[in-house]
Design a protein around this motif. Structure first.
Motif: not given
Length: 193
Positions: A137-149
């Motif tokens: 779940d944490e890895a997914f959140v980081r991917v989402q944030l990195a993609r958004r950034f």
């Protein structure tokens, strides 16, 4: 005296114009570097997500069929990552060359393998499975944030490069126009329980 005034005004306009072009080119260069850094961060987070998925698949806490599917999708994601060469400019063809489909595929396989019931069982167990679900779940959140950034940085570059002065004076040089990265990274299935 009038000629000297016009010459002074002309020199001032030329100096200000040169400064503005130099400033714009430097800003555009910084924005391209920001996109490149964001792309590297996104790549790193995608690798972590695939590694965590693979670890979850091989941990023995899920049924063998789901483990097989998740391991296959995670391996495909990791192999696609290893195909990229970092010797070249990251912005060259940075649309991930079909990697979006692989990353969306991993998300779909994870969504199918980890239904809300399975996630709830793993979380209620409180053992290694719960830890792995939390890490995923944490890895997914980081991917989402990195993609958004990354996508926000790309949109800023595209906005600046659309300006007439950037196009007329070719301030972007021969750099390719960066593109946003779009794939399925919805992880609500991990939080539904």
């Amino acid at each position: 005296m009038e000629t000297l005034t016009w010459i002074a005004i002309g020199v001032t306009v030329i100096i200000l114009g040169a400064w503005y072009l130099s400033y714009s080119a430097a800003r555009l260069d910084r924005l391209h570097a920001k996109v490149e850094g964001a792309l590297s961060a996104l790549d790193a987070h995608l690798v972590r997500r695939a590694e965590t998925s693979f670890e979850l698949a091989t941990s023995g806490v899920v049924d063998p069929a789901s483990a097989f599917l998740v391991a296959g999708a995670a391996t495909e994601s990791l192999e696609r990552t290893n195909e990229r060469t970092f010797e070249a400019d990251l912005l060259e063809g940075q649309h991930f060359a079909g990697r979006e489909a692989v990353e969306s595929g991993l998300t779909e396989v994870l969504r199918a393998a980890f239904s809300p019931i399975v996630v709830a069982d793993l979380r209620s167990d409180g053992g290694h499975g719960a830890d792995l679900i939390d890490r995923l779940d944490e890895a997914f959140v980081r991917v989402q944030l990195a993609r958004r950034f990354h996508n926000e940085a790309v949109k800023e570059v595209q906005r600046v490069r659309a300006k007439r002065v950037v196009q007329v004076f070719r301030l972007a040089g021969h750099a390719q126009m960066p593109q946003t990265v779009e794939f399925d990274d919805d992880a609500t299935f991990l939080r539904a329980a």
